[in-house]
Design a protein around this motif. Sequence first.
Motif, PDB file in Angstrom:
ATOM      1  N   THR A  19     -38.389 -23.168  38.982  1.00 53.27           N
ATOM      2  CA  THR A  19     -39.491 -22.540  39.701  1.00 53.27           C
ATOM      3  C   THR A  19     -39.192 -22.494  41.187  1.00 53.27           C
ATOM      4  O   THR A  19     -39.452 -21.484  41.859  1.00 53.27           O
ATOM      5  CB  THR A  19     -40.792 -23.315  39.452  1.00 53.27           C
ATOM      6  N   THR A  22     -36.824 -19.759  41.873  1.00 54.75           N
ATOM      7  CA  THR A  22     -37.496 -18.469  41.876  1.00 54.75           C
ATOM      8  C   THR A  22     -38.220 -18.245  43.188  1.00 54.75           C
ATOM      9  O   THR A  22     -38.199 -17.150  43.753  1.00 54.75           O
ATOM     10  CB  THR A  22     -38.489 -18.396  40.700  1.00 54.75           C
ATOM     11  N   ASP A  26     -37.694 -15.350  45.868  1.00 54.74           N
ATOM     12  CA  ASP A  26     -38.786 -14.541  46.379  1.00 54.74           C
ATOM     13  C   ASP A  26     -38.779 -14.521  47.901  1.00 54.74           C
ATOM     14  O   ASP A  26     -39.031 -13.497  48.530  1.00 54.74           O
ATOM     15  CB  ASP A  26     -40.119 -15.090  45.862  1.00 54.74           C
ATOM     16  N   HIS A  29     -36.226 -12.205  49.022  1.00 56.79           N
ATOM     17  CA  HIS A  29     -36.678 -10.826  48.910  1.00 56.79           C
ATOM     18  C   HIS A  29     -37.362 -10.398  50.197  1.00 56.79           C
ATOM     19  O   HIS A  29     -37.174  -9.310  50.699  1.00 56.79           O
ATOM     20  CB  HIS A  29     -37.591 -10.682  47.686  1.00 56.79           C
ATOM     21  N   THR A 136     -45.484 -15.156  33.797  1.00 65.55           N
ATOM     22  CA  THR A 136     -44.805 -15.066  35.088  1.00 65.55           C
ATOM     23  C   THR A 136     -44.269 -13.663  35.330  1.00 65.55           C
ATOM     24  O   THR A 136     -44.386 -13.116  36.437  1.00 65.55           O
ATOM     25  CB  THR A 136     -43.637 -16.073  35.150  1.00 65.55           C
ATOM     26  N   THR A 139     -47.205 -11.260  36.205  1.00 62.67           N
ATOM     27  CA  THR A 139     -47.743 -11.531  37.544  1.00 62.67           C
ATOM     28  C   THR A 139     -46.788 -11.054  38.640  1.00 62.67           C
ATOM     29  O   THR A 139     -47.207 -10.411  39.617  1.00 62.67           O
ATOM     30  CB  THR A 139     -48.005 -13.034  37.710  1.00 62.67           C
ATOM     31  N   THR A 140     -45.518 -11.354  38.449  1.00 59.34           N
ATOM     32  CA  THR A 140     -44.525 -10.974  39.464  1.00 59.34           C
ATOM     33  C   THR A 140     -44.342  -9.469  39.548  1.00 59.34           C
ATOM     34  O   THR A 140     -44.306  -8.890  40.640  1.00 59.34           O
ATOM     35  CB  THR A 140     -43.175 -11.650  39.157  1.00 59.34           C
ATOM     36  N   GLN A 144     -44.896  -6.730  42.598  1.00 58.77           N
ATOM     37  CA  GLN A 144     -43.858  -5.833  43.128  1.00 58.77           C
ATOM     38  C   GLN A 144     -44.321  -4.383  43.104  1.00 58.77           C
ATOM     39  O   GLN A 144     -44.055  -3.623  44.048  1.00 58.77           O
ATOM     40  CB  GLN A 144     -42.562  -6.014  42.328  1.00 58.77           C
ATOM     41  N   HIS A 229     -36.951  -4.347  35.721  1.00 61.13           N
ATOM     42  CA  HIS A 229     -38.140  -4.688  34.926  1.00 61.13           C
ATOM     43  C   HIS A 229     -37.925  -4.252  33.473  1.00 61.13           C
ATOM     44  O   HIS A 229     -38.220  -4.992  32.530  1.00 61.13           O
ATOM     45  CB  HIS A 229     -39.380  -3.980  35.473  1.00 61.13           C
TER      46      HIS A 229
ATOM     47  N   SER B 272     -39.287 -14.203  35.945  1.00 62.09           N
ATOM     48  CA  SER B 272     -39.132 -13.409  37.164  1.00 62.09           C
ATOM     49  C   SER B 272     -37.762 -13.574  37.813  1.00 62.09           C
ATOM     50  O   SER B 272     -37.498 -12.973  38.848  1.00 62.09           O
ATOM     51  CB  SER B 272     -40.212 -13.788  38.182  1.00 62.09           C
TER      52      SER B 272
END
Lengths: 260, 293
Positions: A19, A22, A26, A29, A136, A139-140, A144, A229, B272
Amino acid sequence: MKRRTRPQPTMAISEAELTSLTAELDELHHDVGMPAMQTALSRWTEDLRTSRRGFLIGAGAVVGGAVLAACGSSSSSSTTSSTAGGPGSGSATLTGDLAVAALAASLENLAVAAYGDVLTAAGAGKLGTVPPAVATFVTTVKGQHAQHAQAWNSAIMAAGHPAVTGPDKALVPTVDRAFAKVTDVTGAAKLALSLEDIAAATYQSAISAVTAPSSVKVAASIQPVEMQHAAILNFVLGQYPVPNAFSPLTGARTLADYRG
Amino acid sequence: MGQQHTTARGADDPMPDLDRTAMGLLLEESQDVHRDAMAATADALDDLADRRDELQLDPDEARAVGDNRRAARRGLTFGGGLLAAAGAAAALDALAAAPAFAASTPDVQILQTAASLEVLAVGTYKTALTLPFIGGSAANPVVKAFAMTTMQQHQEHLAAFNAAVTRLGGTAQTTADPVLSKVVAAAVPGLTGPAPVVALALELEQGAAETYVADTAALGDATAKKLTASVMGVEAQHVAILLAVQALLAANAPQLIALPPDAASLPAAAGSIGFPNAFFPTDMARPATEGAS
Protein backbone atom coordinates in the motif's frame (compact mmCIF):
# COMPACT_ATOMS: atom_id res chain seq x y z
CA MET A 1 16.60 4.72 -12.75
CA LYS A 2 16.15 7.88 -10.79
CA ARG A 3 12.52 8.64 -11.29
CA ARG A 4 10.85 5.54 -9.95
CA THR A 5 11.61 3.70 -6.78
CA ARG A 6 11.24 0.01 -7.42
CA PRO A 7 10.45 -2.55 -4.77
CA GLN A 8 13.37 -4.71 -3.76
CA PRO A 9 12.98 -7.72 -6.02
CA THR A 10 14.06 -10.37 -3.56
CA MET A 11 12.33 -9.06 -0.45
CA ALA A 12 8.85 -10.08 0.39
CA ILE A 13 6.67 -7.16 1.37
CA SER A 14 3.52 -6.90 3.36
CA GLU A 15 0.17 -5.53 2.38
CA ALA A 16 1.01 -2.36 4.27
CA GLU A 17 4.26 -2.00 2.41
CA LEU A 18 2.54 -2.65 -0.88
CA THR A 19 0.00 0.00 0.00
CA SER A 20 2.84 2.34 0.83
CA LEU A 21 4.41 1.58 -2.51
CA THR A 22 1.16 2.42 -4.25
CA ALA A 23 0.99 5.69 -2.38
CA GLU A 24 4.52 6.42 -3.46
CA LEU A 25 3.61 5.73 -7.06
CA ASP A 26 0.63 8.00 -6.68
CA GLU A 27 2.93 10.69 -5.41
CA LEU A 28 5.15 10.13 -8.41
CA HIS A 29 2.16 10.60 -10.63
CA HIS A 30 1.80 14.07 -9.21
CA ASP A 31 5.52 14.65 -9.56
CA VAL A 32 5.96 13.27 -13.06
CA GLY A 33 2.82 12.57 -15.04
CA MET A 34 0.92 15.64 -14.01
CA PRO A 35 3.63 18.18 -14.81
CA ALA A 36 4.10 16.66 -18.25
CA MET A 37 0.42 16.92 -19.04
CA GLN A 38 0.04 20.29 -17.38
CA THR A 39 2.78 21.77 -19.52
CA ALA A 40 0.89 20.76 -22.63
CA LEU A 41 -2.36 21.92 -21.15
CA SER A 42 -0.91 25.26 -20.12
CA ARG A 43 0.37 25.79 -23.62
CA TRP A 44 -3.00 24.93 -25.03
CA THR A 45 -4.95 27.15 -22.67
CA GLU A 46 -2.54 29.99 -23.31
CA ASP A 47 -3.17 29.62 -27.00
CA LEU A 48 -6.88 29.65 -26.33
CA ARG A 49 -6.69 32.75 -24.17
CA THR A 50 -4.77 34.62 -26.81
CA SER A 51 -6.86 33.52 -29.76
CA ARG A 52 -10.29 32.61 -28.35
CA ARG A 53 -11.00 31.17 -31.73
CA GLY A 54 -10.87 27.50 -30.90
CA PHE A 55 -9.57 25.13 -33.49
CA LEU A 56 -11.23 24.32 -36.70
CA ILE A 57 -11.87 20.77 -37.61
CA GLY A 58 -15.13 19.43 -38.90
CA ALA A 59 -17.70 17.47 -37.00
CA GLY A 60 -17.14 13.77 -37.45
CA ALA A 61 -13.41 14.17 -37.66
CA VAL A 62 -13.09 11.58 -34.96
CA VAL A 63 -13.74 8.31 -36.67
CA GLY A 64 -16.45 6.16 -35.26
CA GLY A 65 -17.68 2.69 -34.69
CA ALA A 66 -20.05 0.63 -32.66
CA VAL A 67 -20.69 1.86 -29.17
CA LEU A 68 -21.14 -0.47 -26.29
CA ALA A 69 -22.43 -3.09 -28.66
CA ALA A 70 -21.94 -5.74 -26.05
CA CYS A 71 -24.07 -4.00 -23.47
CA GLY A 72 -27.49 -5.26 -22.63
CA SER A 73 -30.87 -3.99 -23.64
CA SER A 74 -32.69 -3.88 -20.35
CA SER A 75 -34.92 -0.88 -19.91
CA SER A 76 -34.08 -0.49 -16.26
CA SER A 77 -32.30 2.63 -15.19
CA SER A 78 -29.32 3.00 -12.90
CA THR A 79 -28.04 5.89 -10.89
CA THR A 80 -25.72 6.82 -13.73
CA SER A 81 -28.40 9.00 -15.22
CA SER A 82 -28.80 10.90 -11.98
CA THR A 83 -25.40 12.42 -12.52
CA ALA A 84 -26.22 13.52 -16.02
CA GLY A 85 -26.26 17.17 -15.44
CA GLY A 86 -25.41 17.81 -19.04
CA PRO A 87 -22.64 19.96 -20.35
CA GLY A 88 -22.54 23.62 -19.64
CA SER A 89 -24.46 25.86 -21.91
CA GLY A 90 -22.73 26.66 -25.10
CA SER A 91 -20.76 23.46 -25.36
CA ALA A 92 -22.91 22.35 -28.26
CA THR A 93 -21.48 25.21 -30.27
CA LEU A 94 -17.87 24.32 -29.67
CA THR A 95 -15.86 23.58 -32.75
CA GLY A 96 -12.52 22.10 -33.61
CA ASP A 97 -10.28 20.85 -30.84
CA LEU A 98 -12.63 22.28 -28.24
CA ALA A 99 -15.44 20.09 -29.54
CA VAL A 100 -13.18 17.08 -29.14
CA ALA A 101 -12.35 18.28 -25.63
CA ALA A 102 -16.07 18.46 -24.81
CA LEU A 103 -16.62 14.96 -26.15
CA ALA A 104 -13.68 13.70 -24.11
CA ALA A 105 -14.86 15.43 -20.96
CA SER A 106 -18.31 13.92 -21.37
CA LEU A 107 -16.80 10.45 -21.73
CA GLU A 108 -14.72 10.98 -18.63
CA ASN A 109 -17.77 12.21 -16.73
CA LEU A 110 -19.61 9.08 -17.82
CA ALA A 111 -16.78 6.90 -16.54
CA VAL A 112 -16.68 8.75 -13.23
CA ALA A 113 -20.43 8.28 -12.84
CA ALA A 114 -20.31 4.63 -13.81
CA TYR A 115 -17.51 3.80 -11.39
CA GLY A 116 -19.37 5.79 -8.75
CA ASP A 117 -22.41 3.65 -9.38
CA VAL A 118 -20.30 0.55 -8.95
CA LEU A 119 -19.00 1.80 -5.63
CA THR A 120 -22.51 2.63 -4.49
CA ALA A 121 -23.83 -0.75 -5.52
CA ALA A 122 -20.91 -2.49 -3.85
CA GLY A 123 -21.49 -0.54 -0.66
CA ALA A 124 -25.11 -1.61 -0.71
CA GLY A 125 -24.12 -5.24 -1.08
CA LYS A 126 -25.65 -5.51 -4.55
CA LEU A 127 -22.53 -6.96 -6.15
CA GLY A 128 -21.85 -9.72 -3.68
CA THR A 129 -18.42 -9.98 -2.17
CA VAL A 130 -16.11 -7.34 -3.60
CA PRO A 131 -12.41 -8.23 -3.35
CA PRO A 132 -10.28 -5.48 -1.81
CA ALA A 133 -8.14 -5.21 -4.94
CA VAL A 134 -11.24 -4.59 -7.03
CA ALA A 135 -12.42 -1.88 -4.67
CA THR A 136 -9.02 -0.23 -4.90
CA PHE A 137 -9.13 -0.47 -8.67
CA VAL A 138 -12.54 1.19 -8.92
CA THR A 139 -11.66 3.97 -6.50
CA THR A 140 -8.35 4.75 -8.17
CA VAL A 141 -9.65 4.61 -11.72
CA LYS A 142 -12.62 6.79 -10.83
CA GLY A 143 -10.18 9.39 -9.51
CA GLN A 144 -8.04 9.26 -12.63
CA HIS A 145 -11.03 9.73 -14.89
CA ALA A 146 -12.03 12.74 -12.81
CA GLN A 147 -8.58 14.19 -13.40
CA HIS A 148 -8.92 13.57 -17.13
CA ALA A 149 -12.24 15.41 -17.17
CA GLN A 150 -10.73 18.25 -15.23
CA ALA A 151 -7.89 18.53 -17.72
CA TRP A 152 -10.22 18.81 -20.71
CA ASN A 153 -12.48 21.23 -18.89
CA SER A 154 -9.60 23.49 -17.99
CA ALA A 155 -8.98 23.98 -21.69
CA ILE A 156 -12.65 24.52 -22.41
CA MET A 157 -12.96 27.08 -19.63
CA ALA A 158 -9.77 28.82 -20.72
CA ALA A 159 -11.50 29.48 -24.02
CA GLY A 160 -14.36 31.15 -22.20
CA HIS A 161 -16.83 28.30 -22.26
CA PRO A 162 -18.50 26.60 -19.31
CA ALA A 163 -17.18 23.25 -18.19
CA VAL A 164 -18.77 20.06 -19.46
CA THR A 165 -20.14 18.54 -16.27
CA GLY A 166 -22.39 15.79 -17.54
CA PRO A 167 -21.85 12.49 -19.33
CA ASP A 168 -22.36 11.98 -23.03
CA LYS A 169 -26.15 11.88 -23.24
CA ALA A 170 -26.08 9.58 -26.21
CA LEU A 171 -24.36 6.89 -24.18
CA VAL A 172 -26.17 7.25 -20.86
CA PRO A 173 -29.22 5.13 -21.78
CA THR A 174 -27.05 2.33 -23.07
CA VAL A 175 -24.84 2.37 -20.00
CA ASP A 176 -27.86 2.51 -17.73
CA ARG A 177 -29.38 -0.52 -19.42
CA ALA A 178 -26.14 -2.41 -19.10
CA PHE A 179 -25.64 -1.44 -15.47
CA ALA A 180 -29.15 -2.54 -14.59
CA LYS A 181 -28.12 -6.06 -15.52
CA VAL A 182 -24.99 -6.03 -13.38
CA THR A 183 -25.32 -8.27 -10.36
CA ASP A 184 -21.72 -9.04 -9.49
CA VAL A 185 -18.14 -7.90 -9.80
CA THR A 186 -17.65 -9.71 -13.08
CA GLY A 187 -20.55 -7.89 -14.67
CA ALA A 188 -19.28 -4.57 -13.39
CA ALA A 189 -15.83 -5.31 -14.76
CA LYS A 190 -17.25 -6.13 -18.18
CA LEU A 191 -19.15 -2.86 -18.30
CA ALA A 192 -16.09 -0.94 -17.15
CA LEU A 193 -14.01 -2.64 -19.82
CA SER A 194 -16.46 -1.48 -22.49
CA LEU A 195 -16.15 2.10 -21.28
CA GLU A 196 -12.37 1.96 -21.11
CA ASP A 197 -12.15 0.51 -24.61
CA ILE A 198 -14.38 3.26 -25.96
CA ALA A 199 -12.37 5.95 -24.23
CA ALA A 200 -9.05 4.59 -25.44
CA ALA A 201 -10.28 4.27 -29.02
CA THR A 202 -11.74 7.75 -28.94
CA TYR A 203 -8.50 9.28 -27.72
CA GLN A 204 -6.56 7.37 -30.34
CA SER A 205 -8.84 8.82 -32.99
CA ALA A 206 -8.62 12.25 -31.44
CA ILE A 207 -4.84 12.26 -31.76
CA SER A 208 -5.31 12.34 -35.50
CA ALA A 209 -8.31 14.63 -35.43
CA VAL A 210 -7.13 17.54 -33.34
CA THR A 211 -4.87 20.16 -34.82
CA ALA A 212 -3.01 21.85 -31.98
CA PRO A 213 0.14 20.00 -30.89
CA SER A 214 -0.72 20.72 -27.28
CA SER A 215 -4.10 19.03 -27.61
CA VAL A 216 -2.40 16.05 -29.26
CA LYS A 217 -0.14 15.84 -26.22
CA VAL A 218 -3.05 15.86 -23.79
CA ALA A 219 -4.90 13.13 -25.70
CA ALA A 220 -1.70 11.11 -26.05
CA SER A 221 -1.03 11.33 -22.33
CA ILE A 222 -4.45 9.89 -21.50
CA GLN A 223 -4.95 7.14 -24.10
CA PRO A 224 -2.26 4.84 -22.66
CA VAL A 225 -3.74 5.19 -19.18
CA GLU A 226 -7.17 4.07 -20.40
CA MET A 227 -5.42 1.17 -22.11
CA GLN A 228 -3.79 0.26 -18.81
CA HIS A 229 -7.17 0.27 -17.08
CA ALA A 230 -8.42 -2.08 -19.80
CA ALA A 231 -5.43 -4.40 -19.39
CA ILE A 232 -6.06 -4.83 -15.67
CA LEU A 233 -9.78 -5.37 -16.26
CA ASN A 234 -9.02 -8.01 -18.88
CA PHE A 235 -6.68 -9.69 -16.42
CA VAL A 236 -9.24 -9.70 -13.64
CA LEU A 237 -11.81 -11.15 -16.05
CA GLY A 238 -9.43 -13.95 -16.96
CA GLN A 239 -8.89 -12.63 -20.46
CA TYR A 240 -5.51 -12.08 -22.04
CA PRO A 241 -4.58 -8.57 -20.84
CA VAL A 242 -2.89 -7.30 -24.00
CA PRO A 243 -5.01 -8.78 -26.76
CA ASN A 244 -3.82 -6.62 -29.64
CA ALA A 245 -0.39 -5.74 -30.98
CA PHE A 246 -1.99 -2.57 -32.34
CA SER A 247 -4.78 -0.91 -30.41
CA PRO A 248 -8.00 -0.84 -32.43
CA LEU A 249 -10.29 2.09 -33.12
CA THR A 250 -13.40 0.01 -32.59
CA GLY A 251 -15.99 1.89 -30.59
CA ALA A 252 -14.43 5.32 -30.94
CA ARG A 253 -16.94 8.07 -30.34
CA THR A 254 -17.58 10.61 -33.05
CA LEU A 255 -18.34 14.28 -32.86
CA ALA A 256 -21.27 13.51 -35.12
CA ASP A 257 -22.97 11.23 -32.59
CA TYR A 258 -22.09 13.34 -29.58
CA ARG A 259 -25.19 14.93 -28.12
CA GLY A 260 -23.69 16.89 -25.27
CA MET B 1 -2.97 -12.78 -31.95
CA GLY B 2 -3.54 -16.12 -33.54
CA GLN B 3 -1.97 -14.69 -36.63
CA GLN B 4 1.13 -14.08 -34.60
CA HIS B 5 1.45 -17.70 -33.71
CA THR B 6 0.92 -18.98 -37.21
CA THR B 7 3.53 -16.68 -38.67
CA ALA B 8 6.11 -16.70 -35.93
CA ARG B 9 6.85 -20.38 -35.56
CA GLY B 10 10.07 -21.15 -37.30
CA ALA B 11 13.00 -23.42 -36.76
CA ASP B 12 14.55 -21.02 -34.28
CA ASP B 13 11.26 -20.15 -32.69
CA PRO B 14 11.88 -19.66 -28.97
CA MET B 15 8.31 -20.57 -28.16
CA PRO B 16 7.74 -24.08 -29.50
CA ASP B 17 6.27 -25.35 -26.27
CA LEU B 18 3.68 -22.66 -25.78
CA ASP B 19 0.87 -23.93 -23.65
CA ARG B 20 -2.02 -24.01 -26.08
CA THR B 21 -4.60 -24.80 -23.46
CA ALA B 22 -6.11 -22.03 -21.38
CA MET B 23 -3.73 -19.29 -22.41
CA GLY B 24 -3.65 -20.51 -25.97
CA LEU B 25 -7.39 -20.38 -26.25
CA LEU B 26 -7.44 -16.88 -24.87
CA LEU B 27 -4.89 -15.82 -27.42
CA GLU B 28 -6.90 -17.36 -30.23
CA GLU B 29 -10.06 -15.65 -29.05
CA SER B 30 -8.46 -12.29 -29.70
CA GLN B 31 -7.51 -13.22 -33.24
CA ASP B 32 -10.40 -11.51 -34.95
CA VAL B 33 -9.98 -8.27 -33.05
CA HIS B 34 -6.28 -8.32 -33.68
CA ARG B 35 -6.81 -8.92 -37.38
CA ASP B 36 -9.05 -5.85 -37.53
CA ALA B 37 -6.43 -3.75 -35.82
CA MET B 38 -3.77 -5.07 -38.16
CA ALA B 39 -5.94 -4.21 -41.15
CA ALA B 40 -6.23 -0.63 -39.95
CA THR B 41 -2.48 -0.44 -39.54
CA ALA B 42 -1.92 -1.91 -42.98
CA ASP B 43 -4.25 0.66 -44.48
CA ALA B 44 -2.30 3.39 -42.77
CA LEU B 45 0.95 2.06 -44.15
CA ASP B 46 -0.50 1.81 -47.65
CA ASP B 47 -1.46 5.44 -47.37
CA LEU B 48 2.10 6.24 -46.38
CA ALA B 49 3.35 4.55 -49.53
CA ASP B 50 0.99 6.56 -51.67
CA ARG B 51 2.29 9.77 -50.16
CA ARG B 52 5.96 8.90 -50.24
CA ASP B 53 6.92 11.32 -53.01
CA GLU B 54 5.23 14.29 -51.44
CA LEU B 55 6.93 13.59 -48.13
CA GLN B 56 10.48 13.95 -49.41
CA LEU B 57 12.34 16.92 -48.00
CA ASP B 58 15.55 18.51 -49.10
CA PRO B 59 18.39 18.38 -46.54
CA ASP B 60 18.04 21.98 -45.40
CA GLU B 61 14.32 21.59 -44.97
CA ALA B 62 14.84 18.36 -43.08
CA ARG B 63 17.21 20.02 -40.65
CA ALA B 64 14.83 22.91 -40.08
CA VAL B 65 11.89 20.62 -39.48
CA GLY B 66 14.04 18.48 -37.26
CA ASP B 67 14.88 21.42 -35.08
CA ASN B 68 11.20 22.17 -34.70
CA ARG B 69 10.37 18.56 -33.87
CA ARG B 70 13.10 18.37 -31.29
CA ALA B 71 11.74 21.51 -29.73
CA ALA B 72 8.31 19.92 -29.66
CA ARG B 73 9.68 16.84 -27.95
CA ARG B 74 11.54 18.94 -25.41
CA GLY B 75 8.19 20.32 -24.43
CA LEU B 76 7.21 16.83 -23.37
CA THR B 77 10.36 15.67 -21.69
CA PHE B 78 11.35 16.38 -18.18
CA GLY B 79 14.55 15.49 -16.45
CA GLY B 80 16.48 12.35 -17.26
CA GLY B 81 15.93 9.83 -19.97
CA LEU B 82 15.11 6.16 -19.90
CA LEU B 83 17.27 4.14 -17.58
CA ALA B 84 19.13 6.88 -15.82
CA ALA B 85 21.99 4.42 -15.61
CA ALA B 86 22.48 5.17 -19.27
CA GLY B 87 22.37 8.82 -18.40
CA ALA B 88 22.10 11.94 -20.44
CA ALA B 89 25.83 11.95 -21.08
CA ALA B 90 25.72 8.53 -22.69
CA ALA B 91 22.79 9.58 -24.82
CA LEU B 92 24.59 12.71 -25.93
CA ASP B 93 27.70 10.69 -26.72
CA ALA B 94 25.66 8.38 -28.89
CA LEU B 95 24.06 11.28 -30.66
CA ALA B 96 27.41 12.94 -31.25
CA ALA B 97 28.75 9.73 -32.72
CA ALA B 98 25.72 9.21 -34.92
CA PRO B 99 25.88 10.08 -38.58
CA ALA B 100 24.47 13.32 -39.87
CA PHE B 101 20.79 13.04 -40.62
CA ALA B 102 20.62 15.46 -43.50
CA ALA B 103 19.37 12.79 -45.87
CA SER B 104 16.56 11.62 -43.60
CA THR B 105 13.40 13.41 -42.73
CA PRO B 106 12.67 13.90 -39.04
CA ASP B 107 9.77 11.48 -39.34
CA VAL B 108 12.08 8.81 -40.72
CA GLN B 109 14.49 9.37 -37.86
CA ILE B 110 11.73 9.09 -35.29
CA LEU B 111 10.42 5.92 -36.88
CA GLN B 112 13.92 4.43 -37.10
CA THR B 113 14.44 5.13 -33.43
CA ALA B 114 11.13 3.46 -32.68
CA ALA B 115 12.25 0.46 -34.72
CA SER B 116 15.53 0.37 -32.80
CA LEU B 117 13.61 0.18 -29.53
CA GLU B 118 11.56 -2.69 -30.90
CA VAL B 119 14.69 -4.53 -32.04
CA LEU B 120 16.01 -4.23 -28.51
CA ALA B 121 12.74 -5.37 -26.97
CA VAL B 122 12.53 -8.43 -29.21
CA GLY B 123 16.11 -9.35 -28.42
CA THR B 124 15.65 -8.85 -24.70
CA TYR B 125 12.52 -11.01 -24.50
CA LYS B 126 14.20 -13.62 -26.67
CA THR B 127 17.12 -13.73 -24.26
CA ALA B 128 14.78 -13.85 -21.29
CA LEU B 129 12.94 -16.81 -22.78
CA THR B 130 16.14 -18.82 -22.77
CA LEU B 131 16.19 -18.56 -18.98
CA PRO B 132 14.60 -21.54 -17.19
CA PHE B 133 12.55 -19.34 -14.88
CA ILE B 134 11.06 -17.35 -17.76
CA GLY B 135 10.88 -19.66 -20.75
CA GLY B 136 11.58 -23.07 -19.27
CA SER B 137 9.74 -25.64 -17.25
CA ALA B 138 10.36 -23.74 -14.03
CA ALA B 139 8.58 -20.67 -15.34
CA ASN B 140 5.24 -19.38 -14.19
CA PRO B 141 3.01 -20.26 -17.18
CA VAL B 142 1.39 -16.84 -17.28
CA VAL B 143 4.75 -15.07 -17.19
CA LYS B 144 6.07 -17.36 -19.89
CA ALA B 145 3.06 -16.81 -22.13
CA PHE B 146 3.25 -13.09 -21.55
CA ALA B 147 6.93 -13.00 -22.51
CA MET B 148 6.32 -14.99 -25.66
CA THR B 149 3.31 -12.99 -26.76
CA THR B 150 4.89 -9.67 -25.91
CA MET B 151 8.00 -10.55 -27.88
CA GLN B 152 5.82 -11.35 -30.86
CA GLN B 153 3.91 -8.09 -30.49
CA HIS B 154 7.19 -6.19 -30.48
CA GLN B 155 8.19 -8.08 -33.61
CA GLU B 156 5.02 -6.82 -35.25
CA HIS B 157 5.71 -3.28 -34.08
CA LEU B 158 9.19 -3.53 -35.54
CA ALA B 159 7.83 -4.67 -38.89
CA ALA B 160 5.27 -1.88 -38.92
CA PHE B 161 7.74 0.85 -38.02
CA ASN B 162 10.22 -0.37 -40.60
CA ALA B 163 7.51 -0.59 -43.23
CA ALA B 164 6.72 3.03 -42.48
CA VAL B 165 10.40 3.93 -42.68
CA THR B 166 10.98 2.32 -46.04
CA ARG B 167 7.80 3.65 -47.53
CA LEU B 168 8.90 7.14 -46.54
CA GLY B 169 12.16 6.56 -48.36
CA GLY B 170 14.34 5.61 -45.40
CA THR B 171 16.36 2.55 -44.58
CA ALA B 172 14.84 -0.08 -42.34
CA GLN B 173 16.39 -0.10 -38.89
CA THR B 174 17.48 -3.55 -37.84
CA THR B 175 19.91 -2.51 -35.11
CA ALA B 176 18.96 -2.02 -31.49
CA ASP B 177 19.06 1.35 -29.80
CA PRO B 178 22.79 1.89 -29.20
CA VAL B 179 22.47 3.50 -25.78
CA LEU B 180 20.00 1.09 -24.26
CA SER B 181 21.72 -1.92 -25.77
CA LYS B 182 24.63 -1.27 -23.45
CA VAL B 183 22.29 -1.04 -20.49
CA VAL B 184 20.64 -4.34 -21.36
CA ALA B 185 23.98 -6.04 -21.94
CA ALA B 186 25.14 -4.88 -18.54
CA ALA B 187 21.96 -6.16 -16.93
CA VAL B 188 21.96 -9.64 -18.47
CA PRO B 189 24.44 -11.21 -16.00
CA GLY B 190 22.17 -10.13 -13.17
CA LEU B 191 19.11 -11.86 -14.57
CA THR B 192 19.20 -14.61 -12.00
CA GLY B 193 15.51 -14.79 -11.26
CA PRO B 194 12.14 -13.56 -12.48
CA ALA B 195 12.25 -10.28 -10.57
CA PRO B 196 15.26 -8.70 -12.30
CA VAL B 197 13.95 -9.85 -15.67
CA VAL B 198 10.62 -8.20 -14.99
CA ALA B 199 12.39 -5.06 -13.81
CA LEU B 200 14.46 -4.87 -16.99
CA ALA B 201 11.47 -5.51 -19.23
CA LEU B 202 9.57 -2.86 -17.32
CA GLU B 203 12.27 -0.31 -17.99
CA LEU B 204 12.26 -1.03 -21.70
CA GLU B 205 8.48 -1.04 -21.99
CA GLN B 206 8.11 2.20 -20.06
CA GLY B 207 10.79 3.85 -22.17
CA ALA B 208 9.20 2.69 -25.41
CA ALA B 209 5.74 3.80 -24.34
CA GLU B 210 6.95 7.23 -23.27
CA THR B 211 8.91 7.62 -26.50
CA TYR B 212 5.86 6.86 -28.60
CA VAL B 213 3.65 9.21 -26.57
CA ALA B 214 6.18 11.95 -27.29
CA ASP B 215 6.42 10.89 -30.92
CA THR B 216 2.72 11.37 -31.55
CA ALA B 217 3.17 15.08 -31.02
CA ALA B 218 6.48 15.25 -32.87
CA LEU B 219 5.61 13.31 -36.01
CA GLY B 220 4.51 15.41 -38.93
CA ASP B 221 3.11 12.69 -41.13
CA ALA B 222 -0.46 11.87 -40.21
CA THR B 223 -0.22 8.21 -41.04
CA ALA B 224 2.99 7.71 -39.09
CA LYS B 225 1.29 9.44 -36.20
CA LYS B 226 -1.64 7.01 -36.42
CA LEU B 227 0.69 4.03 -36.42
CA THR B 228 2.61 5.28 -33.41
CA ALA B 229 -0.59 6.10 -31.56
CA SER B 230 -1.76 2.52 -32.12
CA VAL B 231 1.40 1.15 -30.52
CA MET B 232 1.96 3.42 -27.51
CA GLY B 233 -1.05 2.16 -25.55
CA VAL B 234 -0.03 -1.45 -26.14
CA GLU B 235 3.37 -0.79 -24.61
CA ALA B 236 1.59 0.92 -21.73
CA GLN B 237 -0.44 -2.23 -21.23
CA HIS B 238 2.75 -4.25 -21.09
CA VAL B 239 3.88 -1.83 -18.38
CA ALA B 240 0.67 -2.31 -16.41
CA ILE B 241 0.96 -6.08 -16.38
CA LEU B 242 4.66 -6.01 -15.56
CA LEU B 243 4.02 -3.62 -12.67
CA ALA B 244 1.39 -6.00 -11.31
CA VAL B 245 3.65 -9.01 -11.73
CA GLN B 246 6.54 -7.15 -10.15
CA ALA B 247 4.44 -6.25 -7.12
CA LEU B 248 3.22 -9.81 -6.66
CA LEU B 249 6.74 -11.16 -6.92
CA ALA B 250 7.90 -8.59 -4.39
CA ALA B 251 5.03 -9.58 -2.14
CA ASN B 252 6.28 -13.17 -2.36
CA ALA B 253 2.98 -14.19 -3.87
CA PRO B 254 3.87 -15.65 -7.28
CA GLN B 255 0.95 -18.05 -6.99
CA LEU B 256 -1.33 -15.07 -7.55
CA ILE B 257 0.16 -14.51 -11.00
CA ALA B 258 -2.52 -16.56 -12.69
CA LEU B 259 -5.17 -16.10 -15.32
CA PRO B 260 -7.75 -15.58 -14.05
CA PRO B 261 -6.23 -14.44 -10.78
CA ASP B 262 -7.69 -15.33 -7.43
CA ALA B 263 -9.08 -11.84 -7.06
CA ALA B 264 -10.19 -12.38 -3.49
CA SER B 265 -6.62 -13.13 -2.45
CA LEU B 266 -4.99 -10.21 -4.20
CA PRO B 267 -3.66 -7.49 -1.91
CA ALA B 268 -5.84 -4.39 -2.02
CA ALA B 269 -2.99 -2.31 -3.36
CA ALA B 270 -2.66 -4.64 -6.34
CA GLY B 271 -5.79 -3.03 -7.71
CA SER B 272 -3.98 0.17 -8.61
CA ILE B 273 -0.34 -0.79 -8.95
CA GLY B 274 -0.56 -1.13 -12.73
CA PHE B 275 -1.39 2.47 -13.56
CA PRO B 276 0.48 4.84 -11.28
CA ASN B 277 -0.08 7.92 -13.43
CA ALA B 278 -3.35 9.53 -14.43
CA PHE B 279 -1.41 11.10 -17.30
CA PHE B 280 1.26 9.07 -18.99
CA PRO B 281 4.66 10.72 -18.50
CA THR B 282 7.29 11.33 -21.17
CA ASP B 283 10.36 12.16 -19.14
CA MET B 284 11.96 8.86 -20.11
CA ALA B 285 11.29 9.28 -23.83
CA ARG B 286 14.33 8.54 -25.92
CA PRO B 287 15.87 11.26 -28.11
CA ALA B 288 14.25 11.21 -31.54
CA THR B 289 17.48 10.46 -33.39
CA GLU B 290 19.04 8.06 -30.92
CA GLY B 291 18.22 4.98 -32.96
CA ALA B 292 18.26 6.55 -36.41
CA SER B 293 20.68 5.26 -39.01
